[in-house]
Design an enzyme around this catalytic site. Structure first.
Site, PDB file in Angstrom:
ATOM      1  NE  ARG A  43      -4.076  -1.813   0.311  1.00  0.00           N
ATOM      2  CZ  ARG A  43      -4.093  -3.106   0.033  1.00  0.00           C
ATOM      3  NH1 ARG A  43      -3.041  -3.681  -0.517  1.00  0.00           N
ATOM      4  NH2 ARG A  43      -5.171  -3.831   0.253  1.00  0.00           N
ATOM      5  CB  SER A  62      -8.215  -1.474   4.922  1.00  0.00           C
ATOM      6  OG  SER A  62      -8.605  -2.735   4.449  1.00  0.00           O
ATOM      7  CD  GLU A 113      -5.377   0.845   2.637  1.00  0.00           C
ATOM      8  OE1 GLU A 113      -6.301   1.246   1.904  1.00  0.00           O
ATOM      9  OE2 GLU A 113      -5.177  -0.343   2.898  1.00  0.00           O
TER      10      GLU A 113
HETATM   11  N1  EPU Z   1     -10.287 -10.494  10.924  1.00  0.00           N
HETATM   12  C1  EPU Z   1     -10.931 -10.549  12.124  1.00  0.00           C
HETATM   13  N2  EPU Z   1     -11.924  -9.661  12.388  1.00  0.00           N
HETATM   14  C2  EPU Z   1     -12.318  -8.720  11.505  1.00  0.00           C
HETATM   15  C3  EPU Z   1     -11.662  -8.652  10.260  1.00  0.00           C
HETATM   16  C4  EPU Z   1     -10.640  -9.543   9.984  1.00  0.00           C
HETATM   17  O1  EPU Z   1     -10.610 -11.390  12.973  1.00  0.00           O
HETATM   18  O2  EPU Z   1     -13.224  -7.961  11.829  1.00  0.00           O
HETATM   19  C5  EPU Z   1      -9.198 -11.468  10.626  1.00  0.00           C
HETATM   20  C6  EPU Z   1      -9.743 -12.785  10.080  1.00  0.00           C
HETATM   21  O3  EPU Z   1      -8.946 -13.815  10.617  1.00  0.00           O
HETATM   22  C7  EPU Z   1      -9.487 -12.704   8.610  1.00  0.00           C
HETATM   23  C8  EPU Z   1      -8.201 -11.863   8.560  1.00  0.00           C
HETATM   24  O4  EPU Z   1      -8.346 -10.951   9.640  1.00  0.00           O
HETATM   25  O5  EPU Z   1      -9.284 -13.959   8.032  1.00  0.00           O
HETATM   26  C9  EPU Z   1      -7.996 -11.122   7.256  1.00  0.00           C
HETATM   27  O6  EPU Z   1      -9.181 -10.393   6.933  1.00  0.00           O
HETATM   28  P1  EPU Z   1      -9.556 -10.081   5.396  1.00  0.00           P
HETATM   29  O7  EPU Z   1      -9.395 -11.283   4.546  1.00  0.00           O
HETATM   30  O8  EPU Z   1     -10.882  -9.407   5.401  1.00  0.00           O
HETATM   31  O9  EPU Z   1      -8.423  -9.111   4.916  1.00  0.00           O
HETATM   32  P2  EPU Z   1      -7.707  -7.849   5.609  1.00  0.00           P
HETATM   33  O10 EPU Z   1      -6.304  -8.256   5.917  1.00  0.00           O
HETATM   34  O11 EPU Z   1      -8.524  -7.316   6.712  1.00  0.00           O
HETATM   35  C10 EPU Z   1      -6.720  -6.956   3.351  1.00  0.00           C
HETATM   36  C11 EPU Z   1      -6.698  -5.650   2.626  1.00  0.00           C
HETATM   37  C12 EPU Z   1      -8.020  -5.434   1.892  1.00  0.00           C
HETATM   38  C13 EPU Z   1      -8.222  -6.577   0.913  1.00  0.00           C
HETATM   39  C14 EPU Z   1      -8.217  -7.890   1.693  1.00  0.00           C
HETATM   40  C15 EPU Z   1      -8.271  -9.095   0.785  1.00  0.00           C
HETATM   41  C16 EPU Z   1      -5.209  -4.219   3.877  1.00  0.00           C
HETATM   42  C17 EPU Z   1      -5.091  -3.053   4.801  1.00  0.00           C
HETATM   43  N3  EPU Z   1      -6.446  -4.561   3.539  1.00  0.00           N
HETATM   44  O12 EPU Z   1      -7.705  -6.826   4.378  1.00  0.00           O
HETATM   45  O13 EPU Z   1      -7.910  -4.229   1.147  1.00  0.00           O
HETATM   46  O14 EPU Z   1      -9.455  -6.446   0.224  1.00  0.00           O
HETATM   47  O15 EPU Z   1      -6.975  -8.007   2.446  1.00  0.00           O
HETATM   48  O16 EPU Z   1      -7.070  -9.219   0.071  1.00  0.00           O
HETATM   49  O17 EPU Z   1      -4.195  -4.776   3.465  1.00  0.00           O
HETATM   50  C18 EPU Z   1      -8.241  -1.883   1.283  1.00  0.00           C
HETATM   51  O18 EPU Z   1      -7.024  -1.756   1.130  1.00  0.00           O
HETATM   52  O19 EPU Z   1      -8.986  -0.880   1.423  1.00  0.00           O
HETATM   53  C19 EPU Z   1      -8.822  -3.204   1.333  1.00  0.00           C
HETATM   54  C20 EPU Z   1     -10.127  -3.423   1.540  1.00  0.00           C
END
Ligand code: EPU
Length: 338
Positions: free
Chosen positions: A163, A237, A334
């Site tokens: 990012r 995010s 972010e």
């Molecule tokens: N999780 C929780 N609680 C929550 C949310 C997440 O426990 O409320 C844990 C879960 O274990 C889940 C893990 O976090 O499996 C990862 O969550 P998720 O797959 O939703 O992905 P993220 O790491 O929260 C990132 C990106 C997103 C992107 C997704 C999918 C960043 C900051 N965000 O989110 O990007 O869509 O992966 O690849 O890296 C964005 O940048 O705006 C964005 C939405």
């Protein structure tokens, strides 16, 4: 040159739906129009907007807001394996992805339905479901505010990171991205390694993998987890997933066995799931006035209607403080503050 509008509400120009105002506003469709508007603005503050999907407006802008509306998608070259596609920075990213999928140009299907413009994509090296923009990036043209020349930035020049790019750091507020050229594949290489994608493809009963099927799976996952900005204001995010050293992760794991982290192959650094950290601090589904934390994804802050940018900002600060207190981990925003 277009004539700037006075006292314009920016509510429909930022996906958080914050009702801040710009003293002056104009869209521009070319570098020449931008130059004319900059001359017109003289010494006033100047802010260039793309799709407004990664910003938080914390107050009115006493200056001119310029919206990048440079359009056009063009096949500029091809070889046996690739097509080279240039898109105007003001094109909608999702429209661009659909355009590519419609022509069987592979590489951006995992990045389906990300809100924002083509020009904003390299700024923060957008990424989702195991792919980042840098994986398909060839070059971009950017216009320098200082000398008004167009410079081409190659992959190496952009210094992409998680990012991150030079446009968030050294070139911040100094250059305006005009167009972006991607190298896409005629024969796809499928990326379904990100767990949720394969699960969704199985759920959909997909027998023969295709870029369309991957795009549909990604869209279904996004719709199930992330609020649609057309319905509830948000900028995806709000924080980055923090990266900690391998030994700090081991200590955190000892204390918090359920912690979610993704170690790099050498185990030296681990990316923590910020959503998990925030949820553990009790914020998921929290709401104060119209500012809140999404009920299905704790990493996404939301505006239920009339929140001010300052309300969202304060909520973000409170969340970061509680994560620091509980886990000793700092969260970096972010979203860009304006
Ligand atoms: N999780 C929780 N609680 C929550 C949310 C997440 O426990 O409320 C844990 C879960 O274990 C889940 C893990 O976090 O499996 C990862 O969550 P998720 O797959 O939703 O992905 P993220 O790491 O929260 C990132 C990106 C997103 C992107 C997704 C999918 C960043 C900051 N965000 O989110 O990007 O869509 O992966 O690849 O890296 C964005 O940048 O705006 C964005 C939405």
């Amino acid at each position: 040159m277009p004539t700037p509008i006075e006292n314009k509400s920016l509510k429909n120009l930022n996906t958080f739906g914050i009702d801040a105002r710009a003293r002056y506003f104009s869209a521009f469709s070319s570098a020449d129009e931008l130059a004319g508007l900059l001359d017109w603005a003289g010494g006033r503050r100047k802010v260039v907007l793309g799709g407004g999907s990664n910003i938080l407006l914390t107050g009115d802008i006493d200056g001119i807001v310029l919206q990048n509306a440079i359009k056009g998608i063009e096949l500029v070259d091809e070889d046996e394996e690739h097509v080279y596609v240039r898109a105007g920075a003001g094109e909608d990213w999702t429209r661009f992805v659909d355009y590519c999928i419609g022509r069987d140009w592979a590489g951006v299907e995992n990045l389906s339905l990300i809100p924002g413009s083509v020009g904003a994509a390299p700024m923060q090296n957008i990424g989702a479901y195991g792919m980042e923009l840098e994986n398909v990036f060839l070059e971009l043209d950017a216009w320098s505010l200082a000398d008004r020349n167009v410079r081409t930035f190659t992959l190496g020049d952009c210094e992409f990171g998680y990012r991150d790019s030079v446009f968030k750091r050294h070139y911040r507020d100094q250059s305006v991205i005009l167009s972006v050229t991607l190298r896409l594949r005629k024969k796809p290489i499928f990326h379904t390694g990100y767990g949720a994608v394969q699960d969704e493809l199985d759920r959909m009963g997909v027998k023969e993998l295709s870029i369309r099927a991957i795009s549909q799976a990604v869209i279904a996952i996004r719709r199930s987890k992330l609020p649609d900005p057309a319905q509830i204001g948000n900028a995806g995010s709000f924080f980055k997933n923090p990266i900690v050293a391998g030994d700090q992760f081991a200590q955190l794991q000892a204390k918090f066995p359920g912690i979610v982290g993704y170690p790099d192959p050498l185990g030296q650094r681990t990316k923590l799931a910020a959503g998990w950290l925030i949820e553990q601090c009790g914020w998921k589904g929290y709401r104060k006035g119209d500012a809140g934390v999404h009920e299905r994804q704790a990493l996404v802050l939301v505006n239920y209607g009339n929140a001010r940018g300052a309300d969202i900002y304060r909520l973000g600060e409170e969340i970061a403080a509680s994560v620091r207190d509980k886990f000793g981990v700092s969260l970096e925003r972010e979203v860009n503050l304006l």
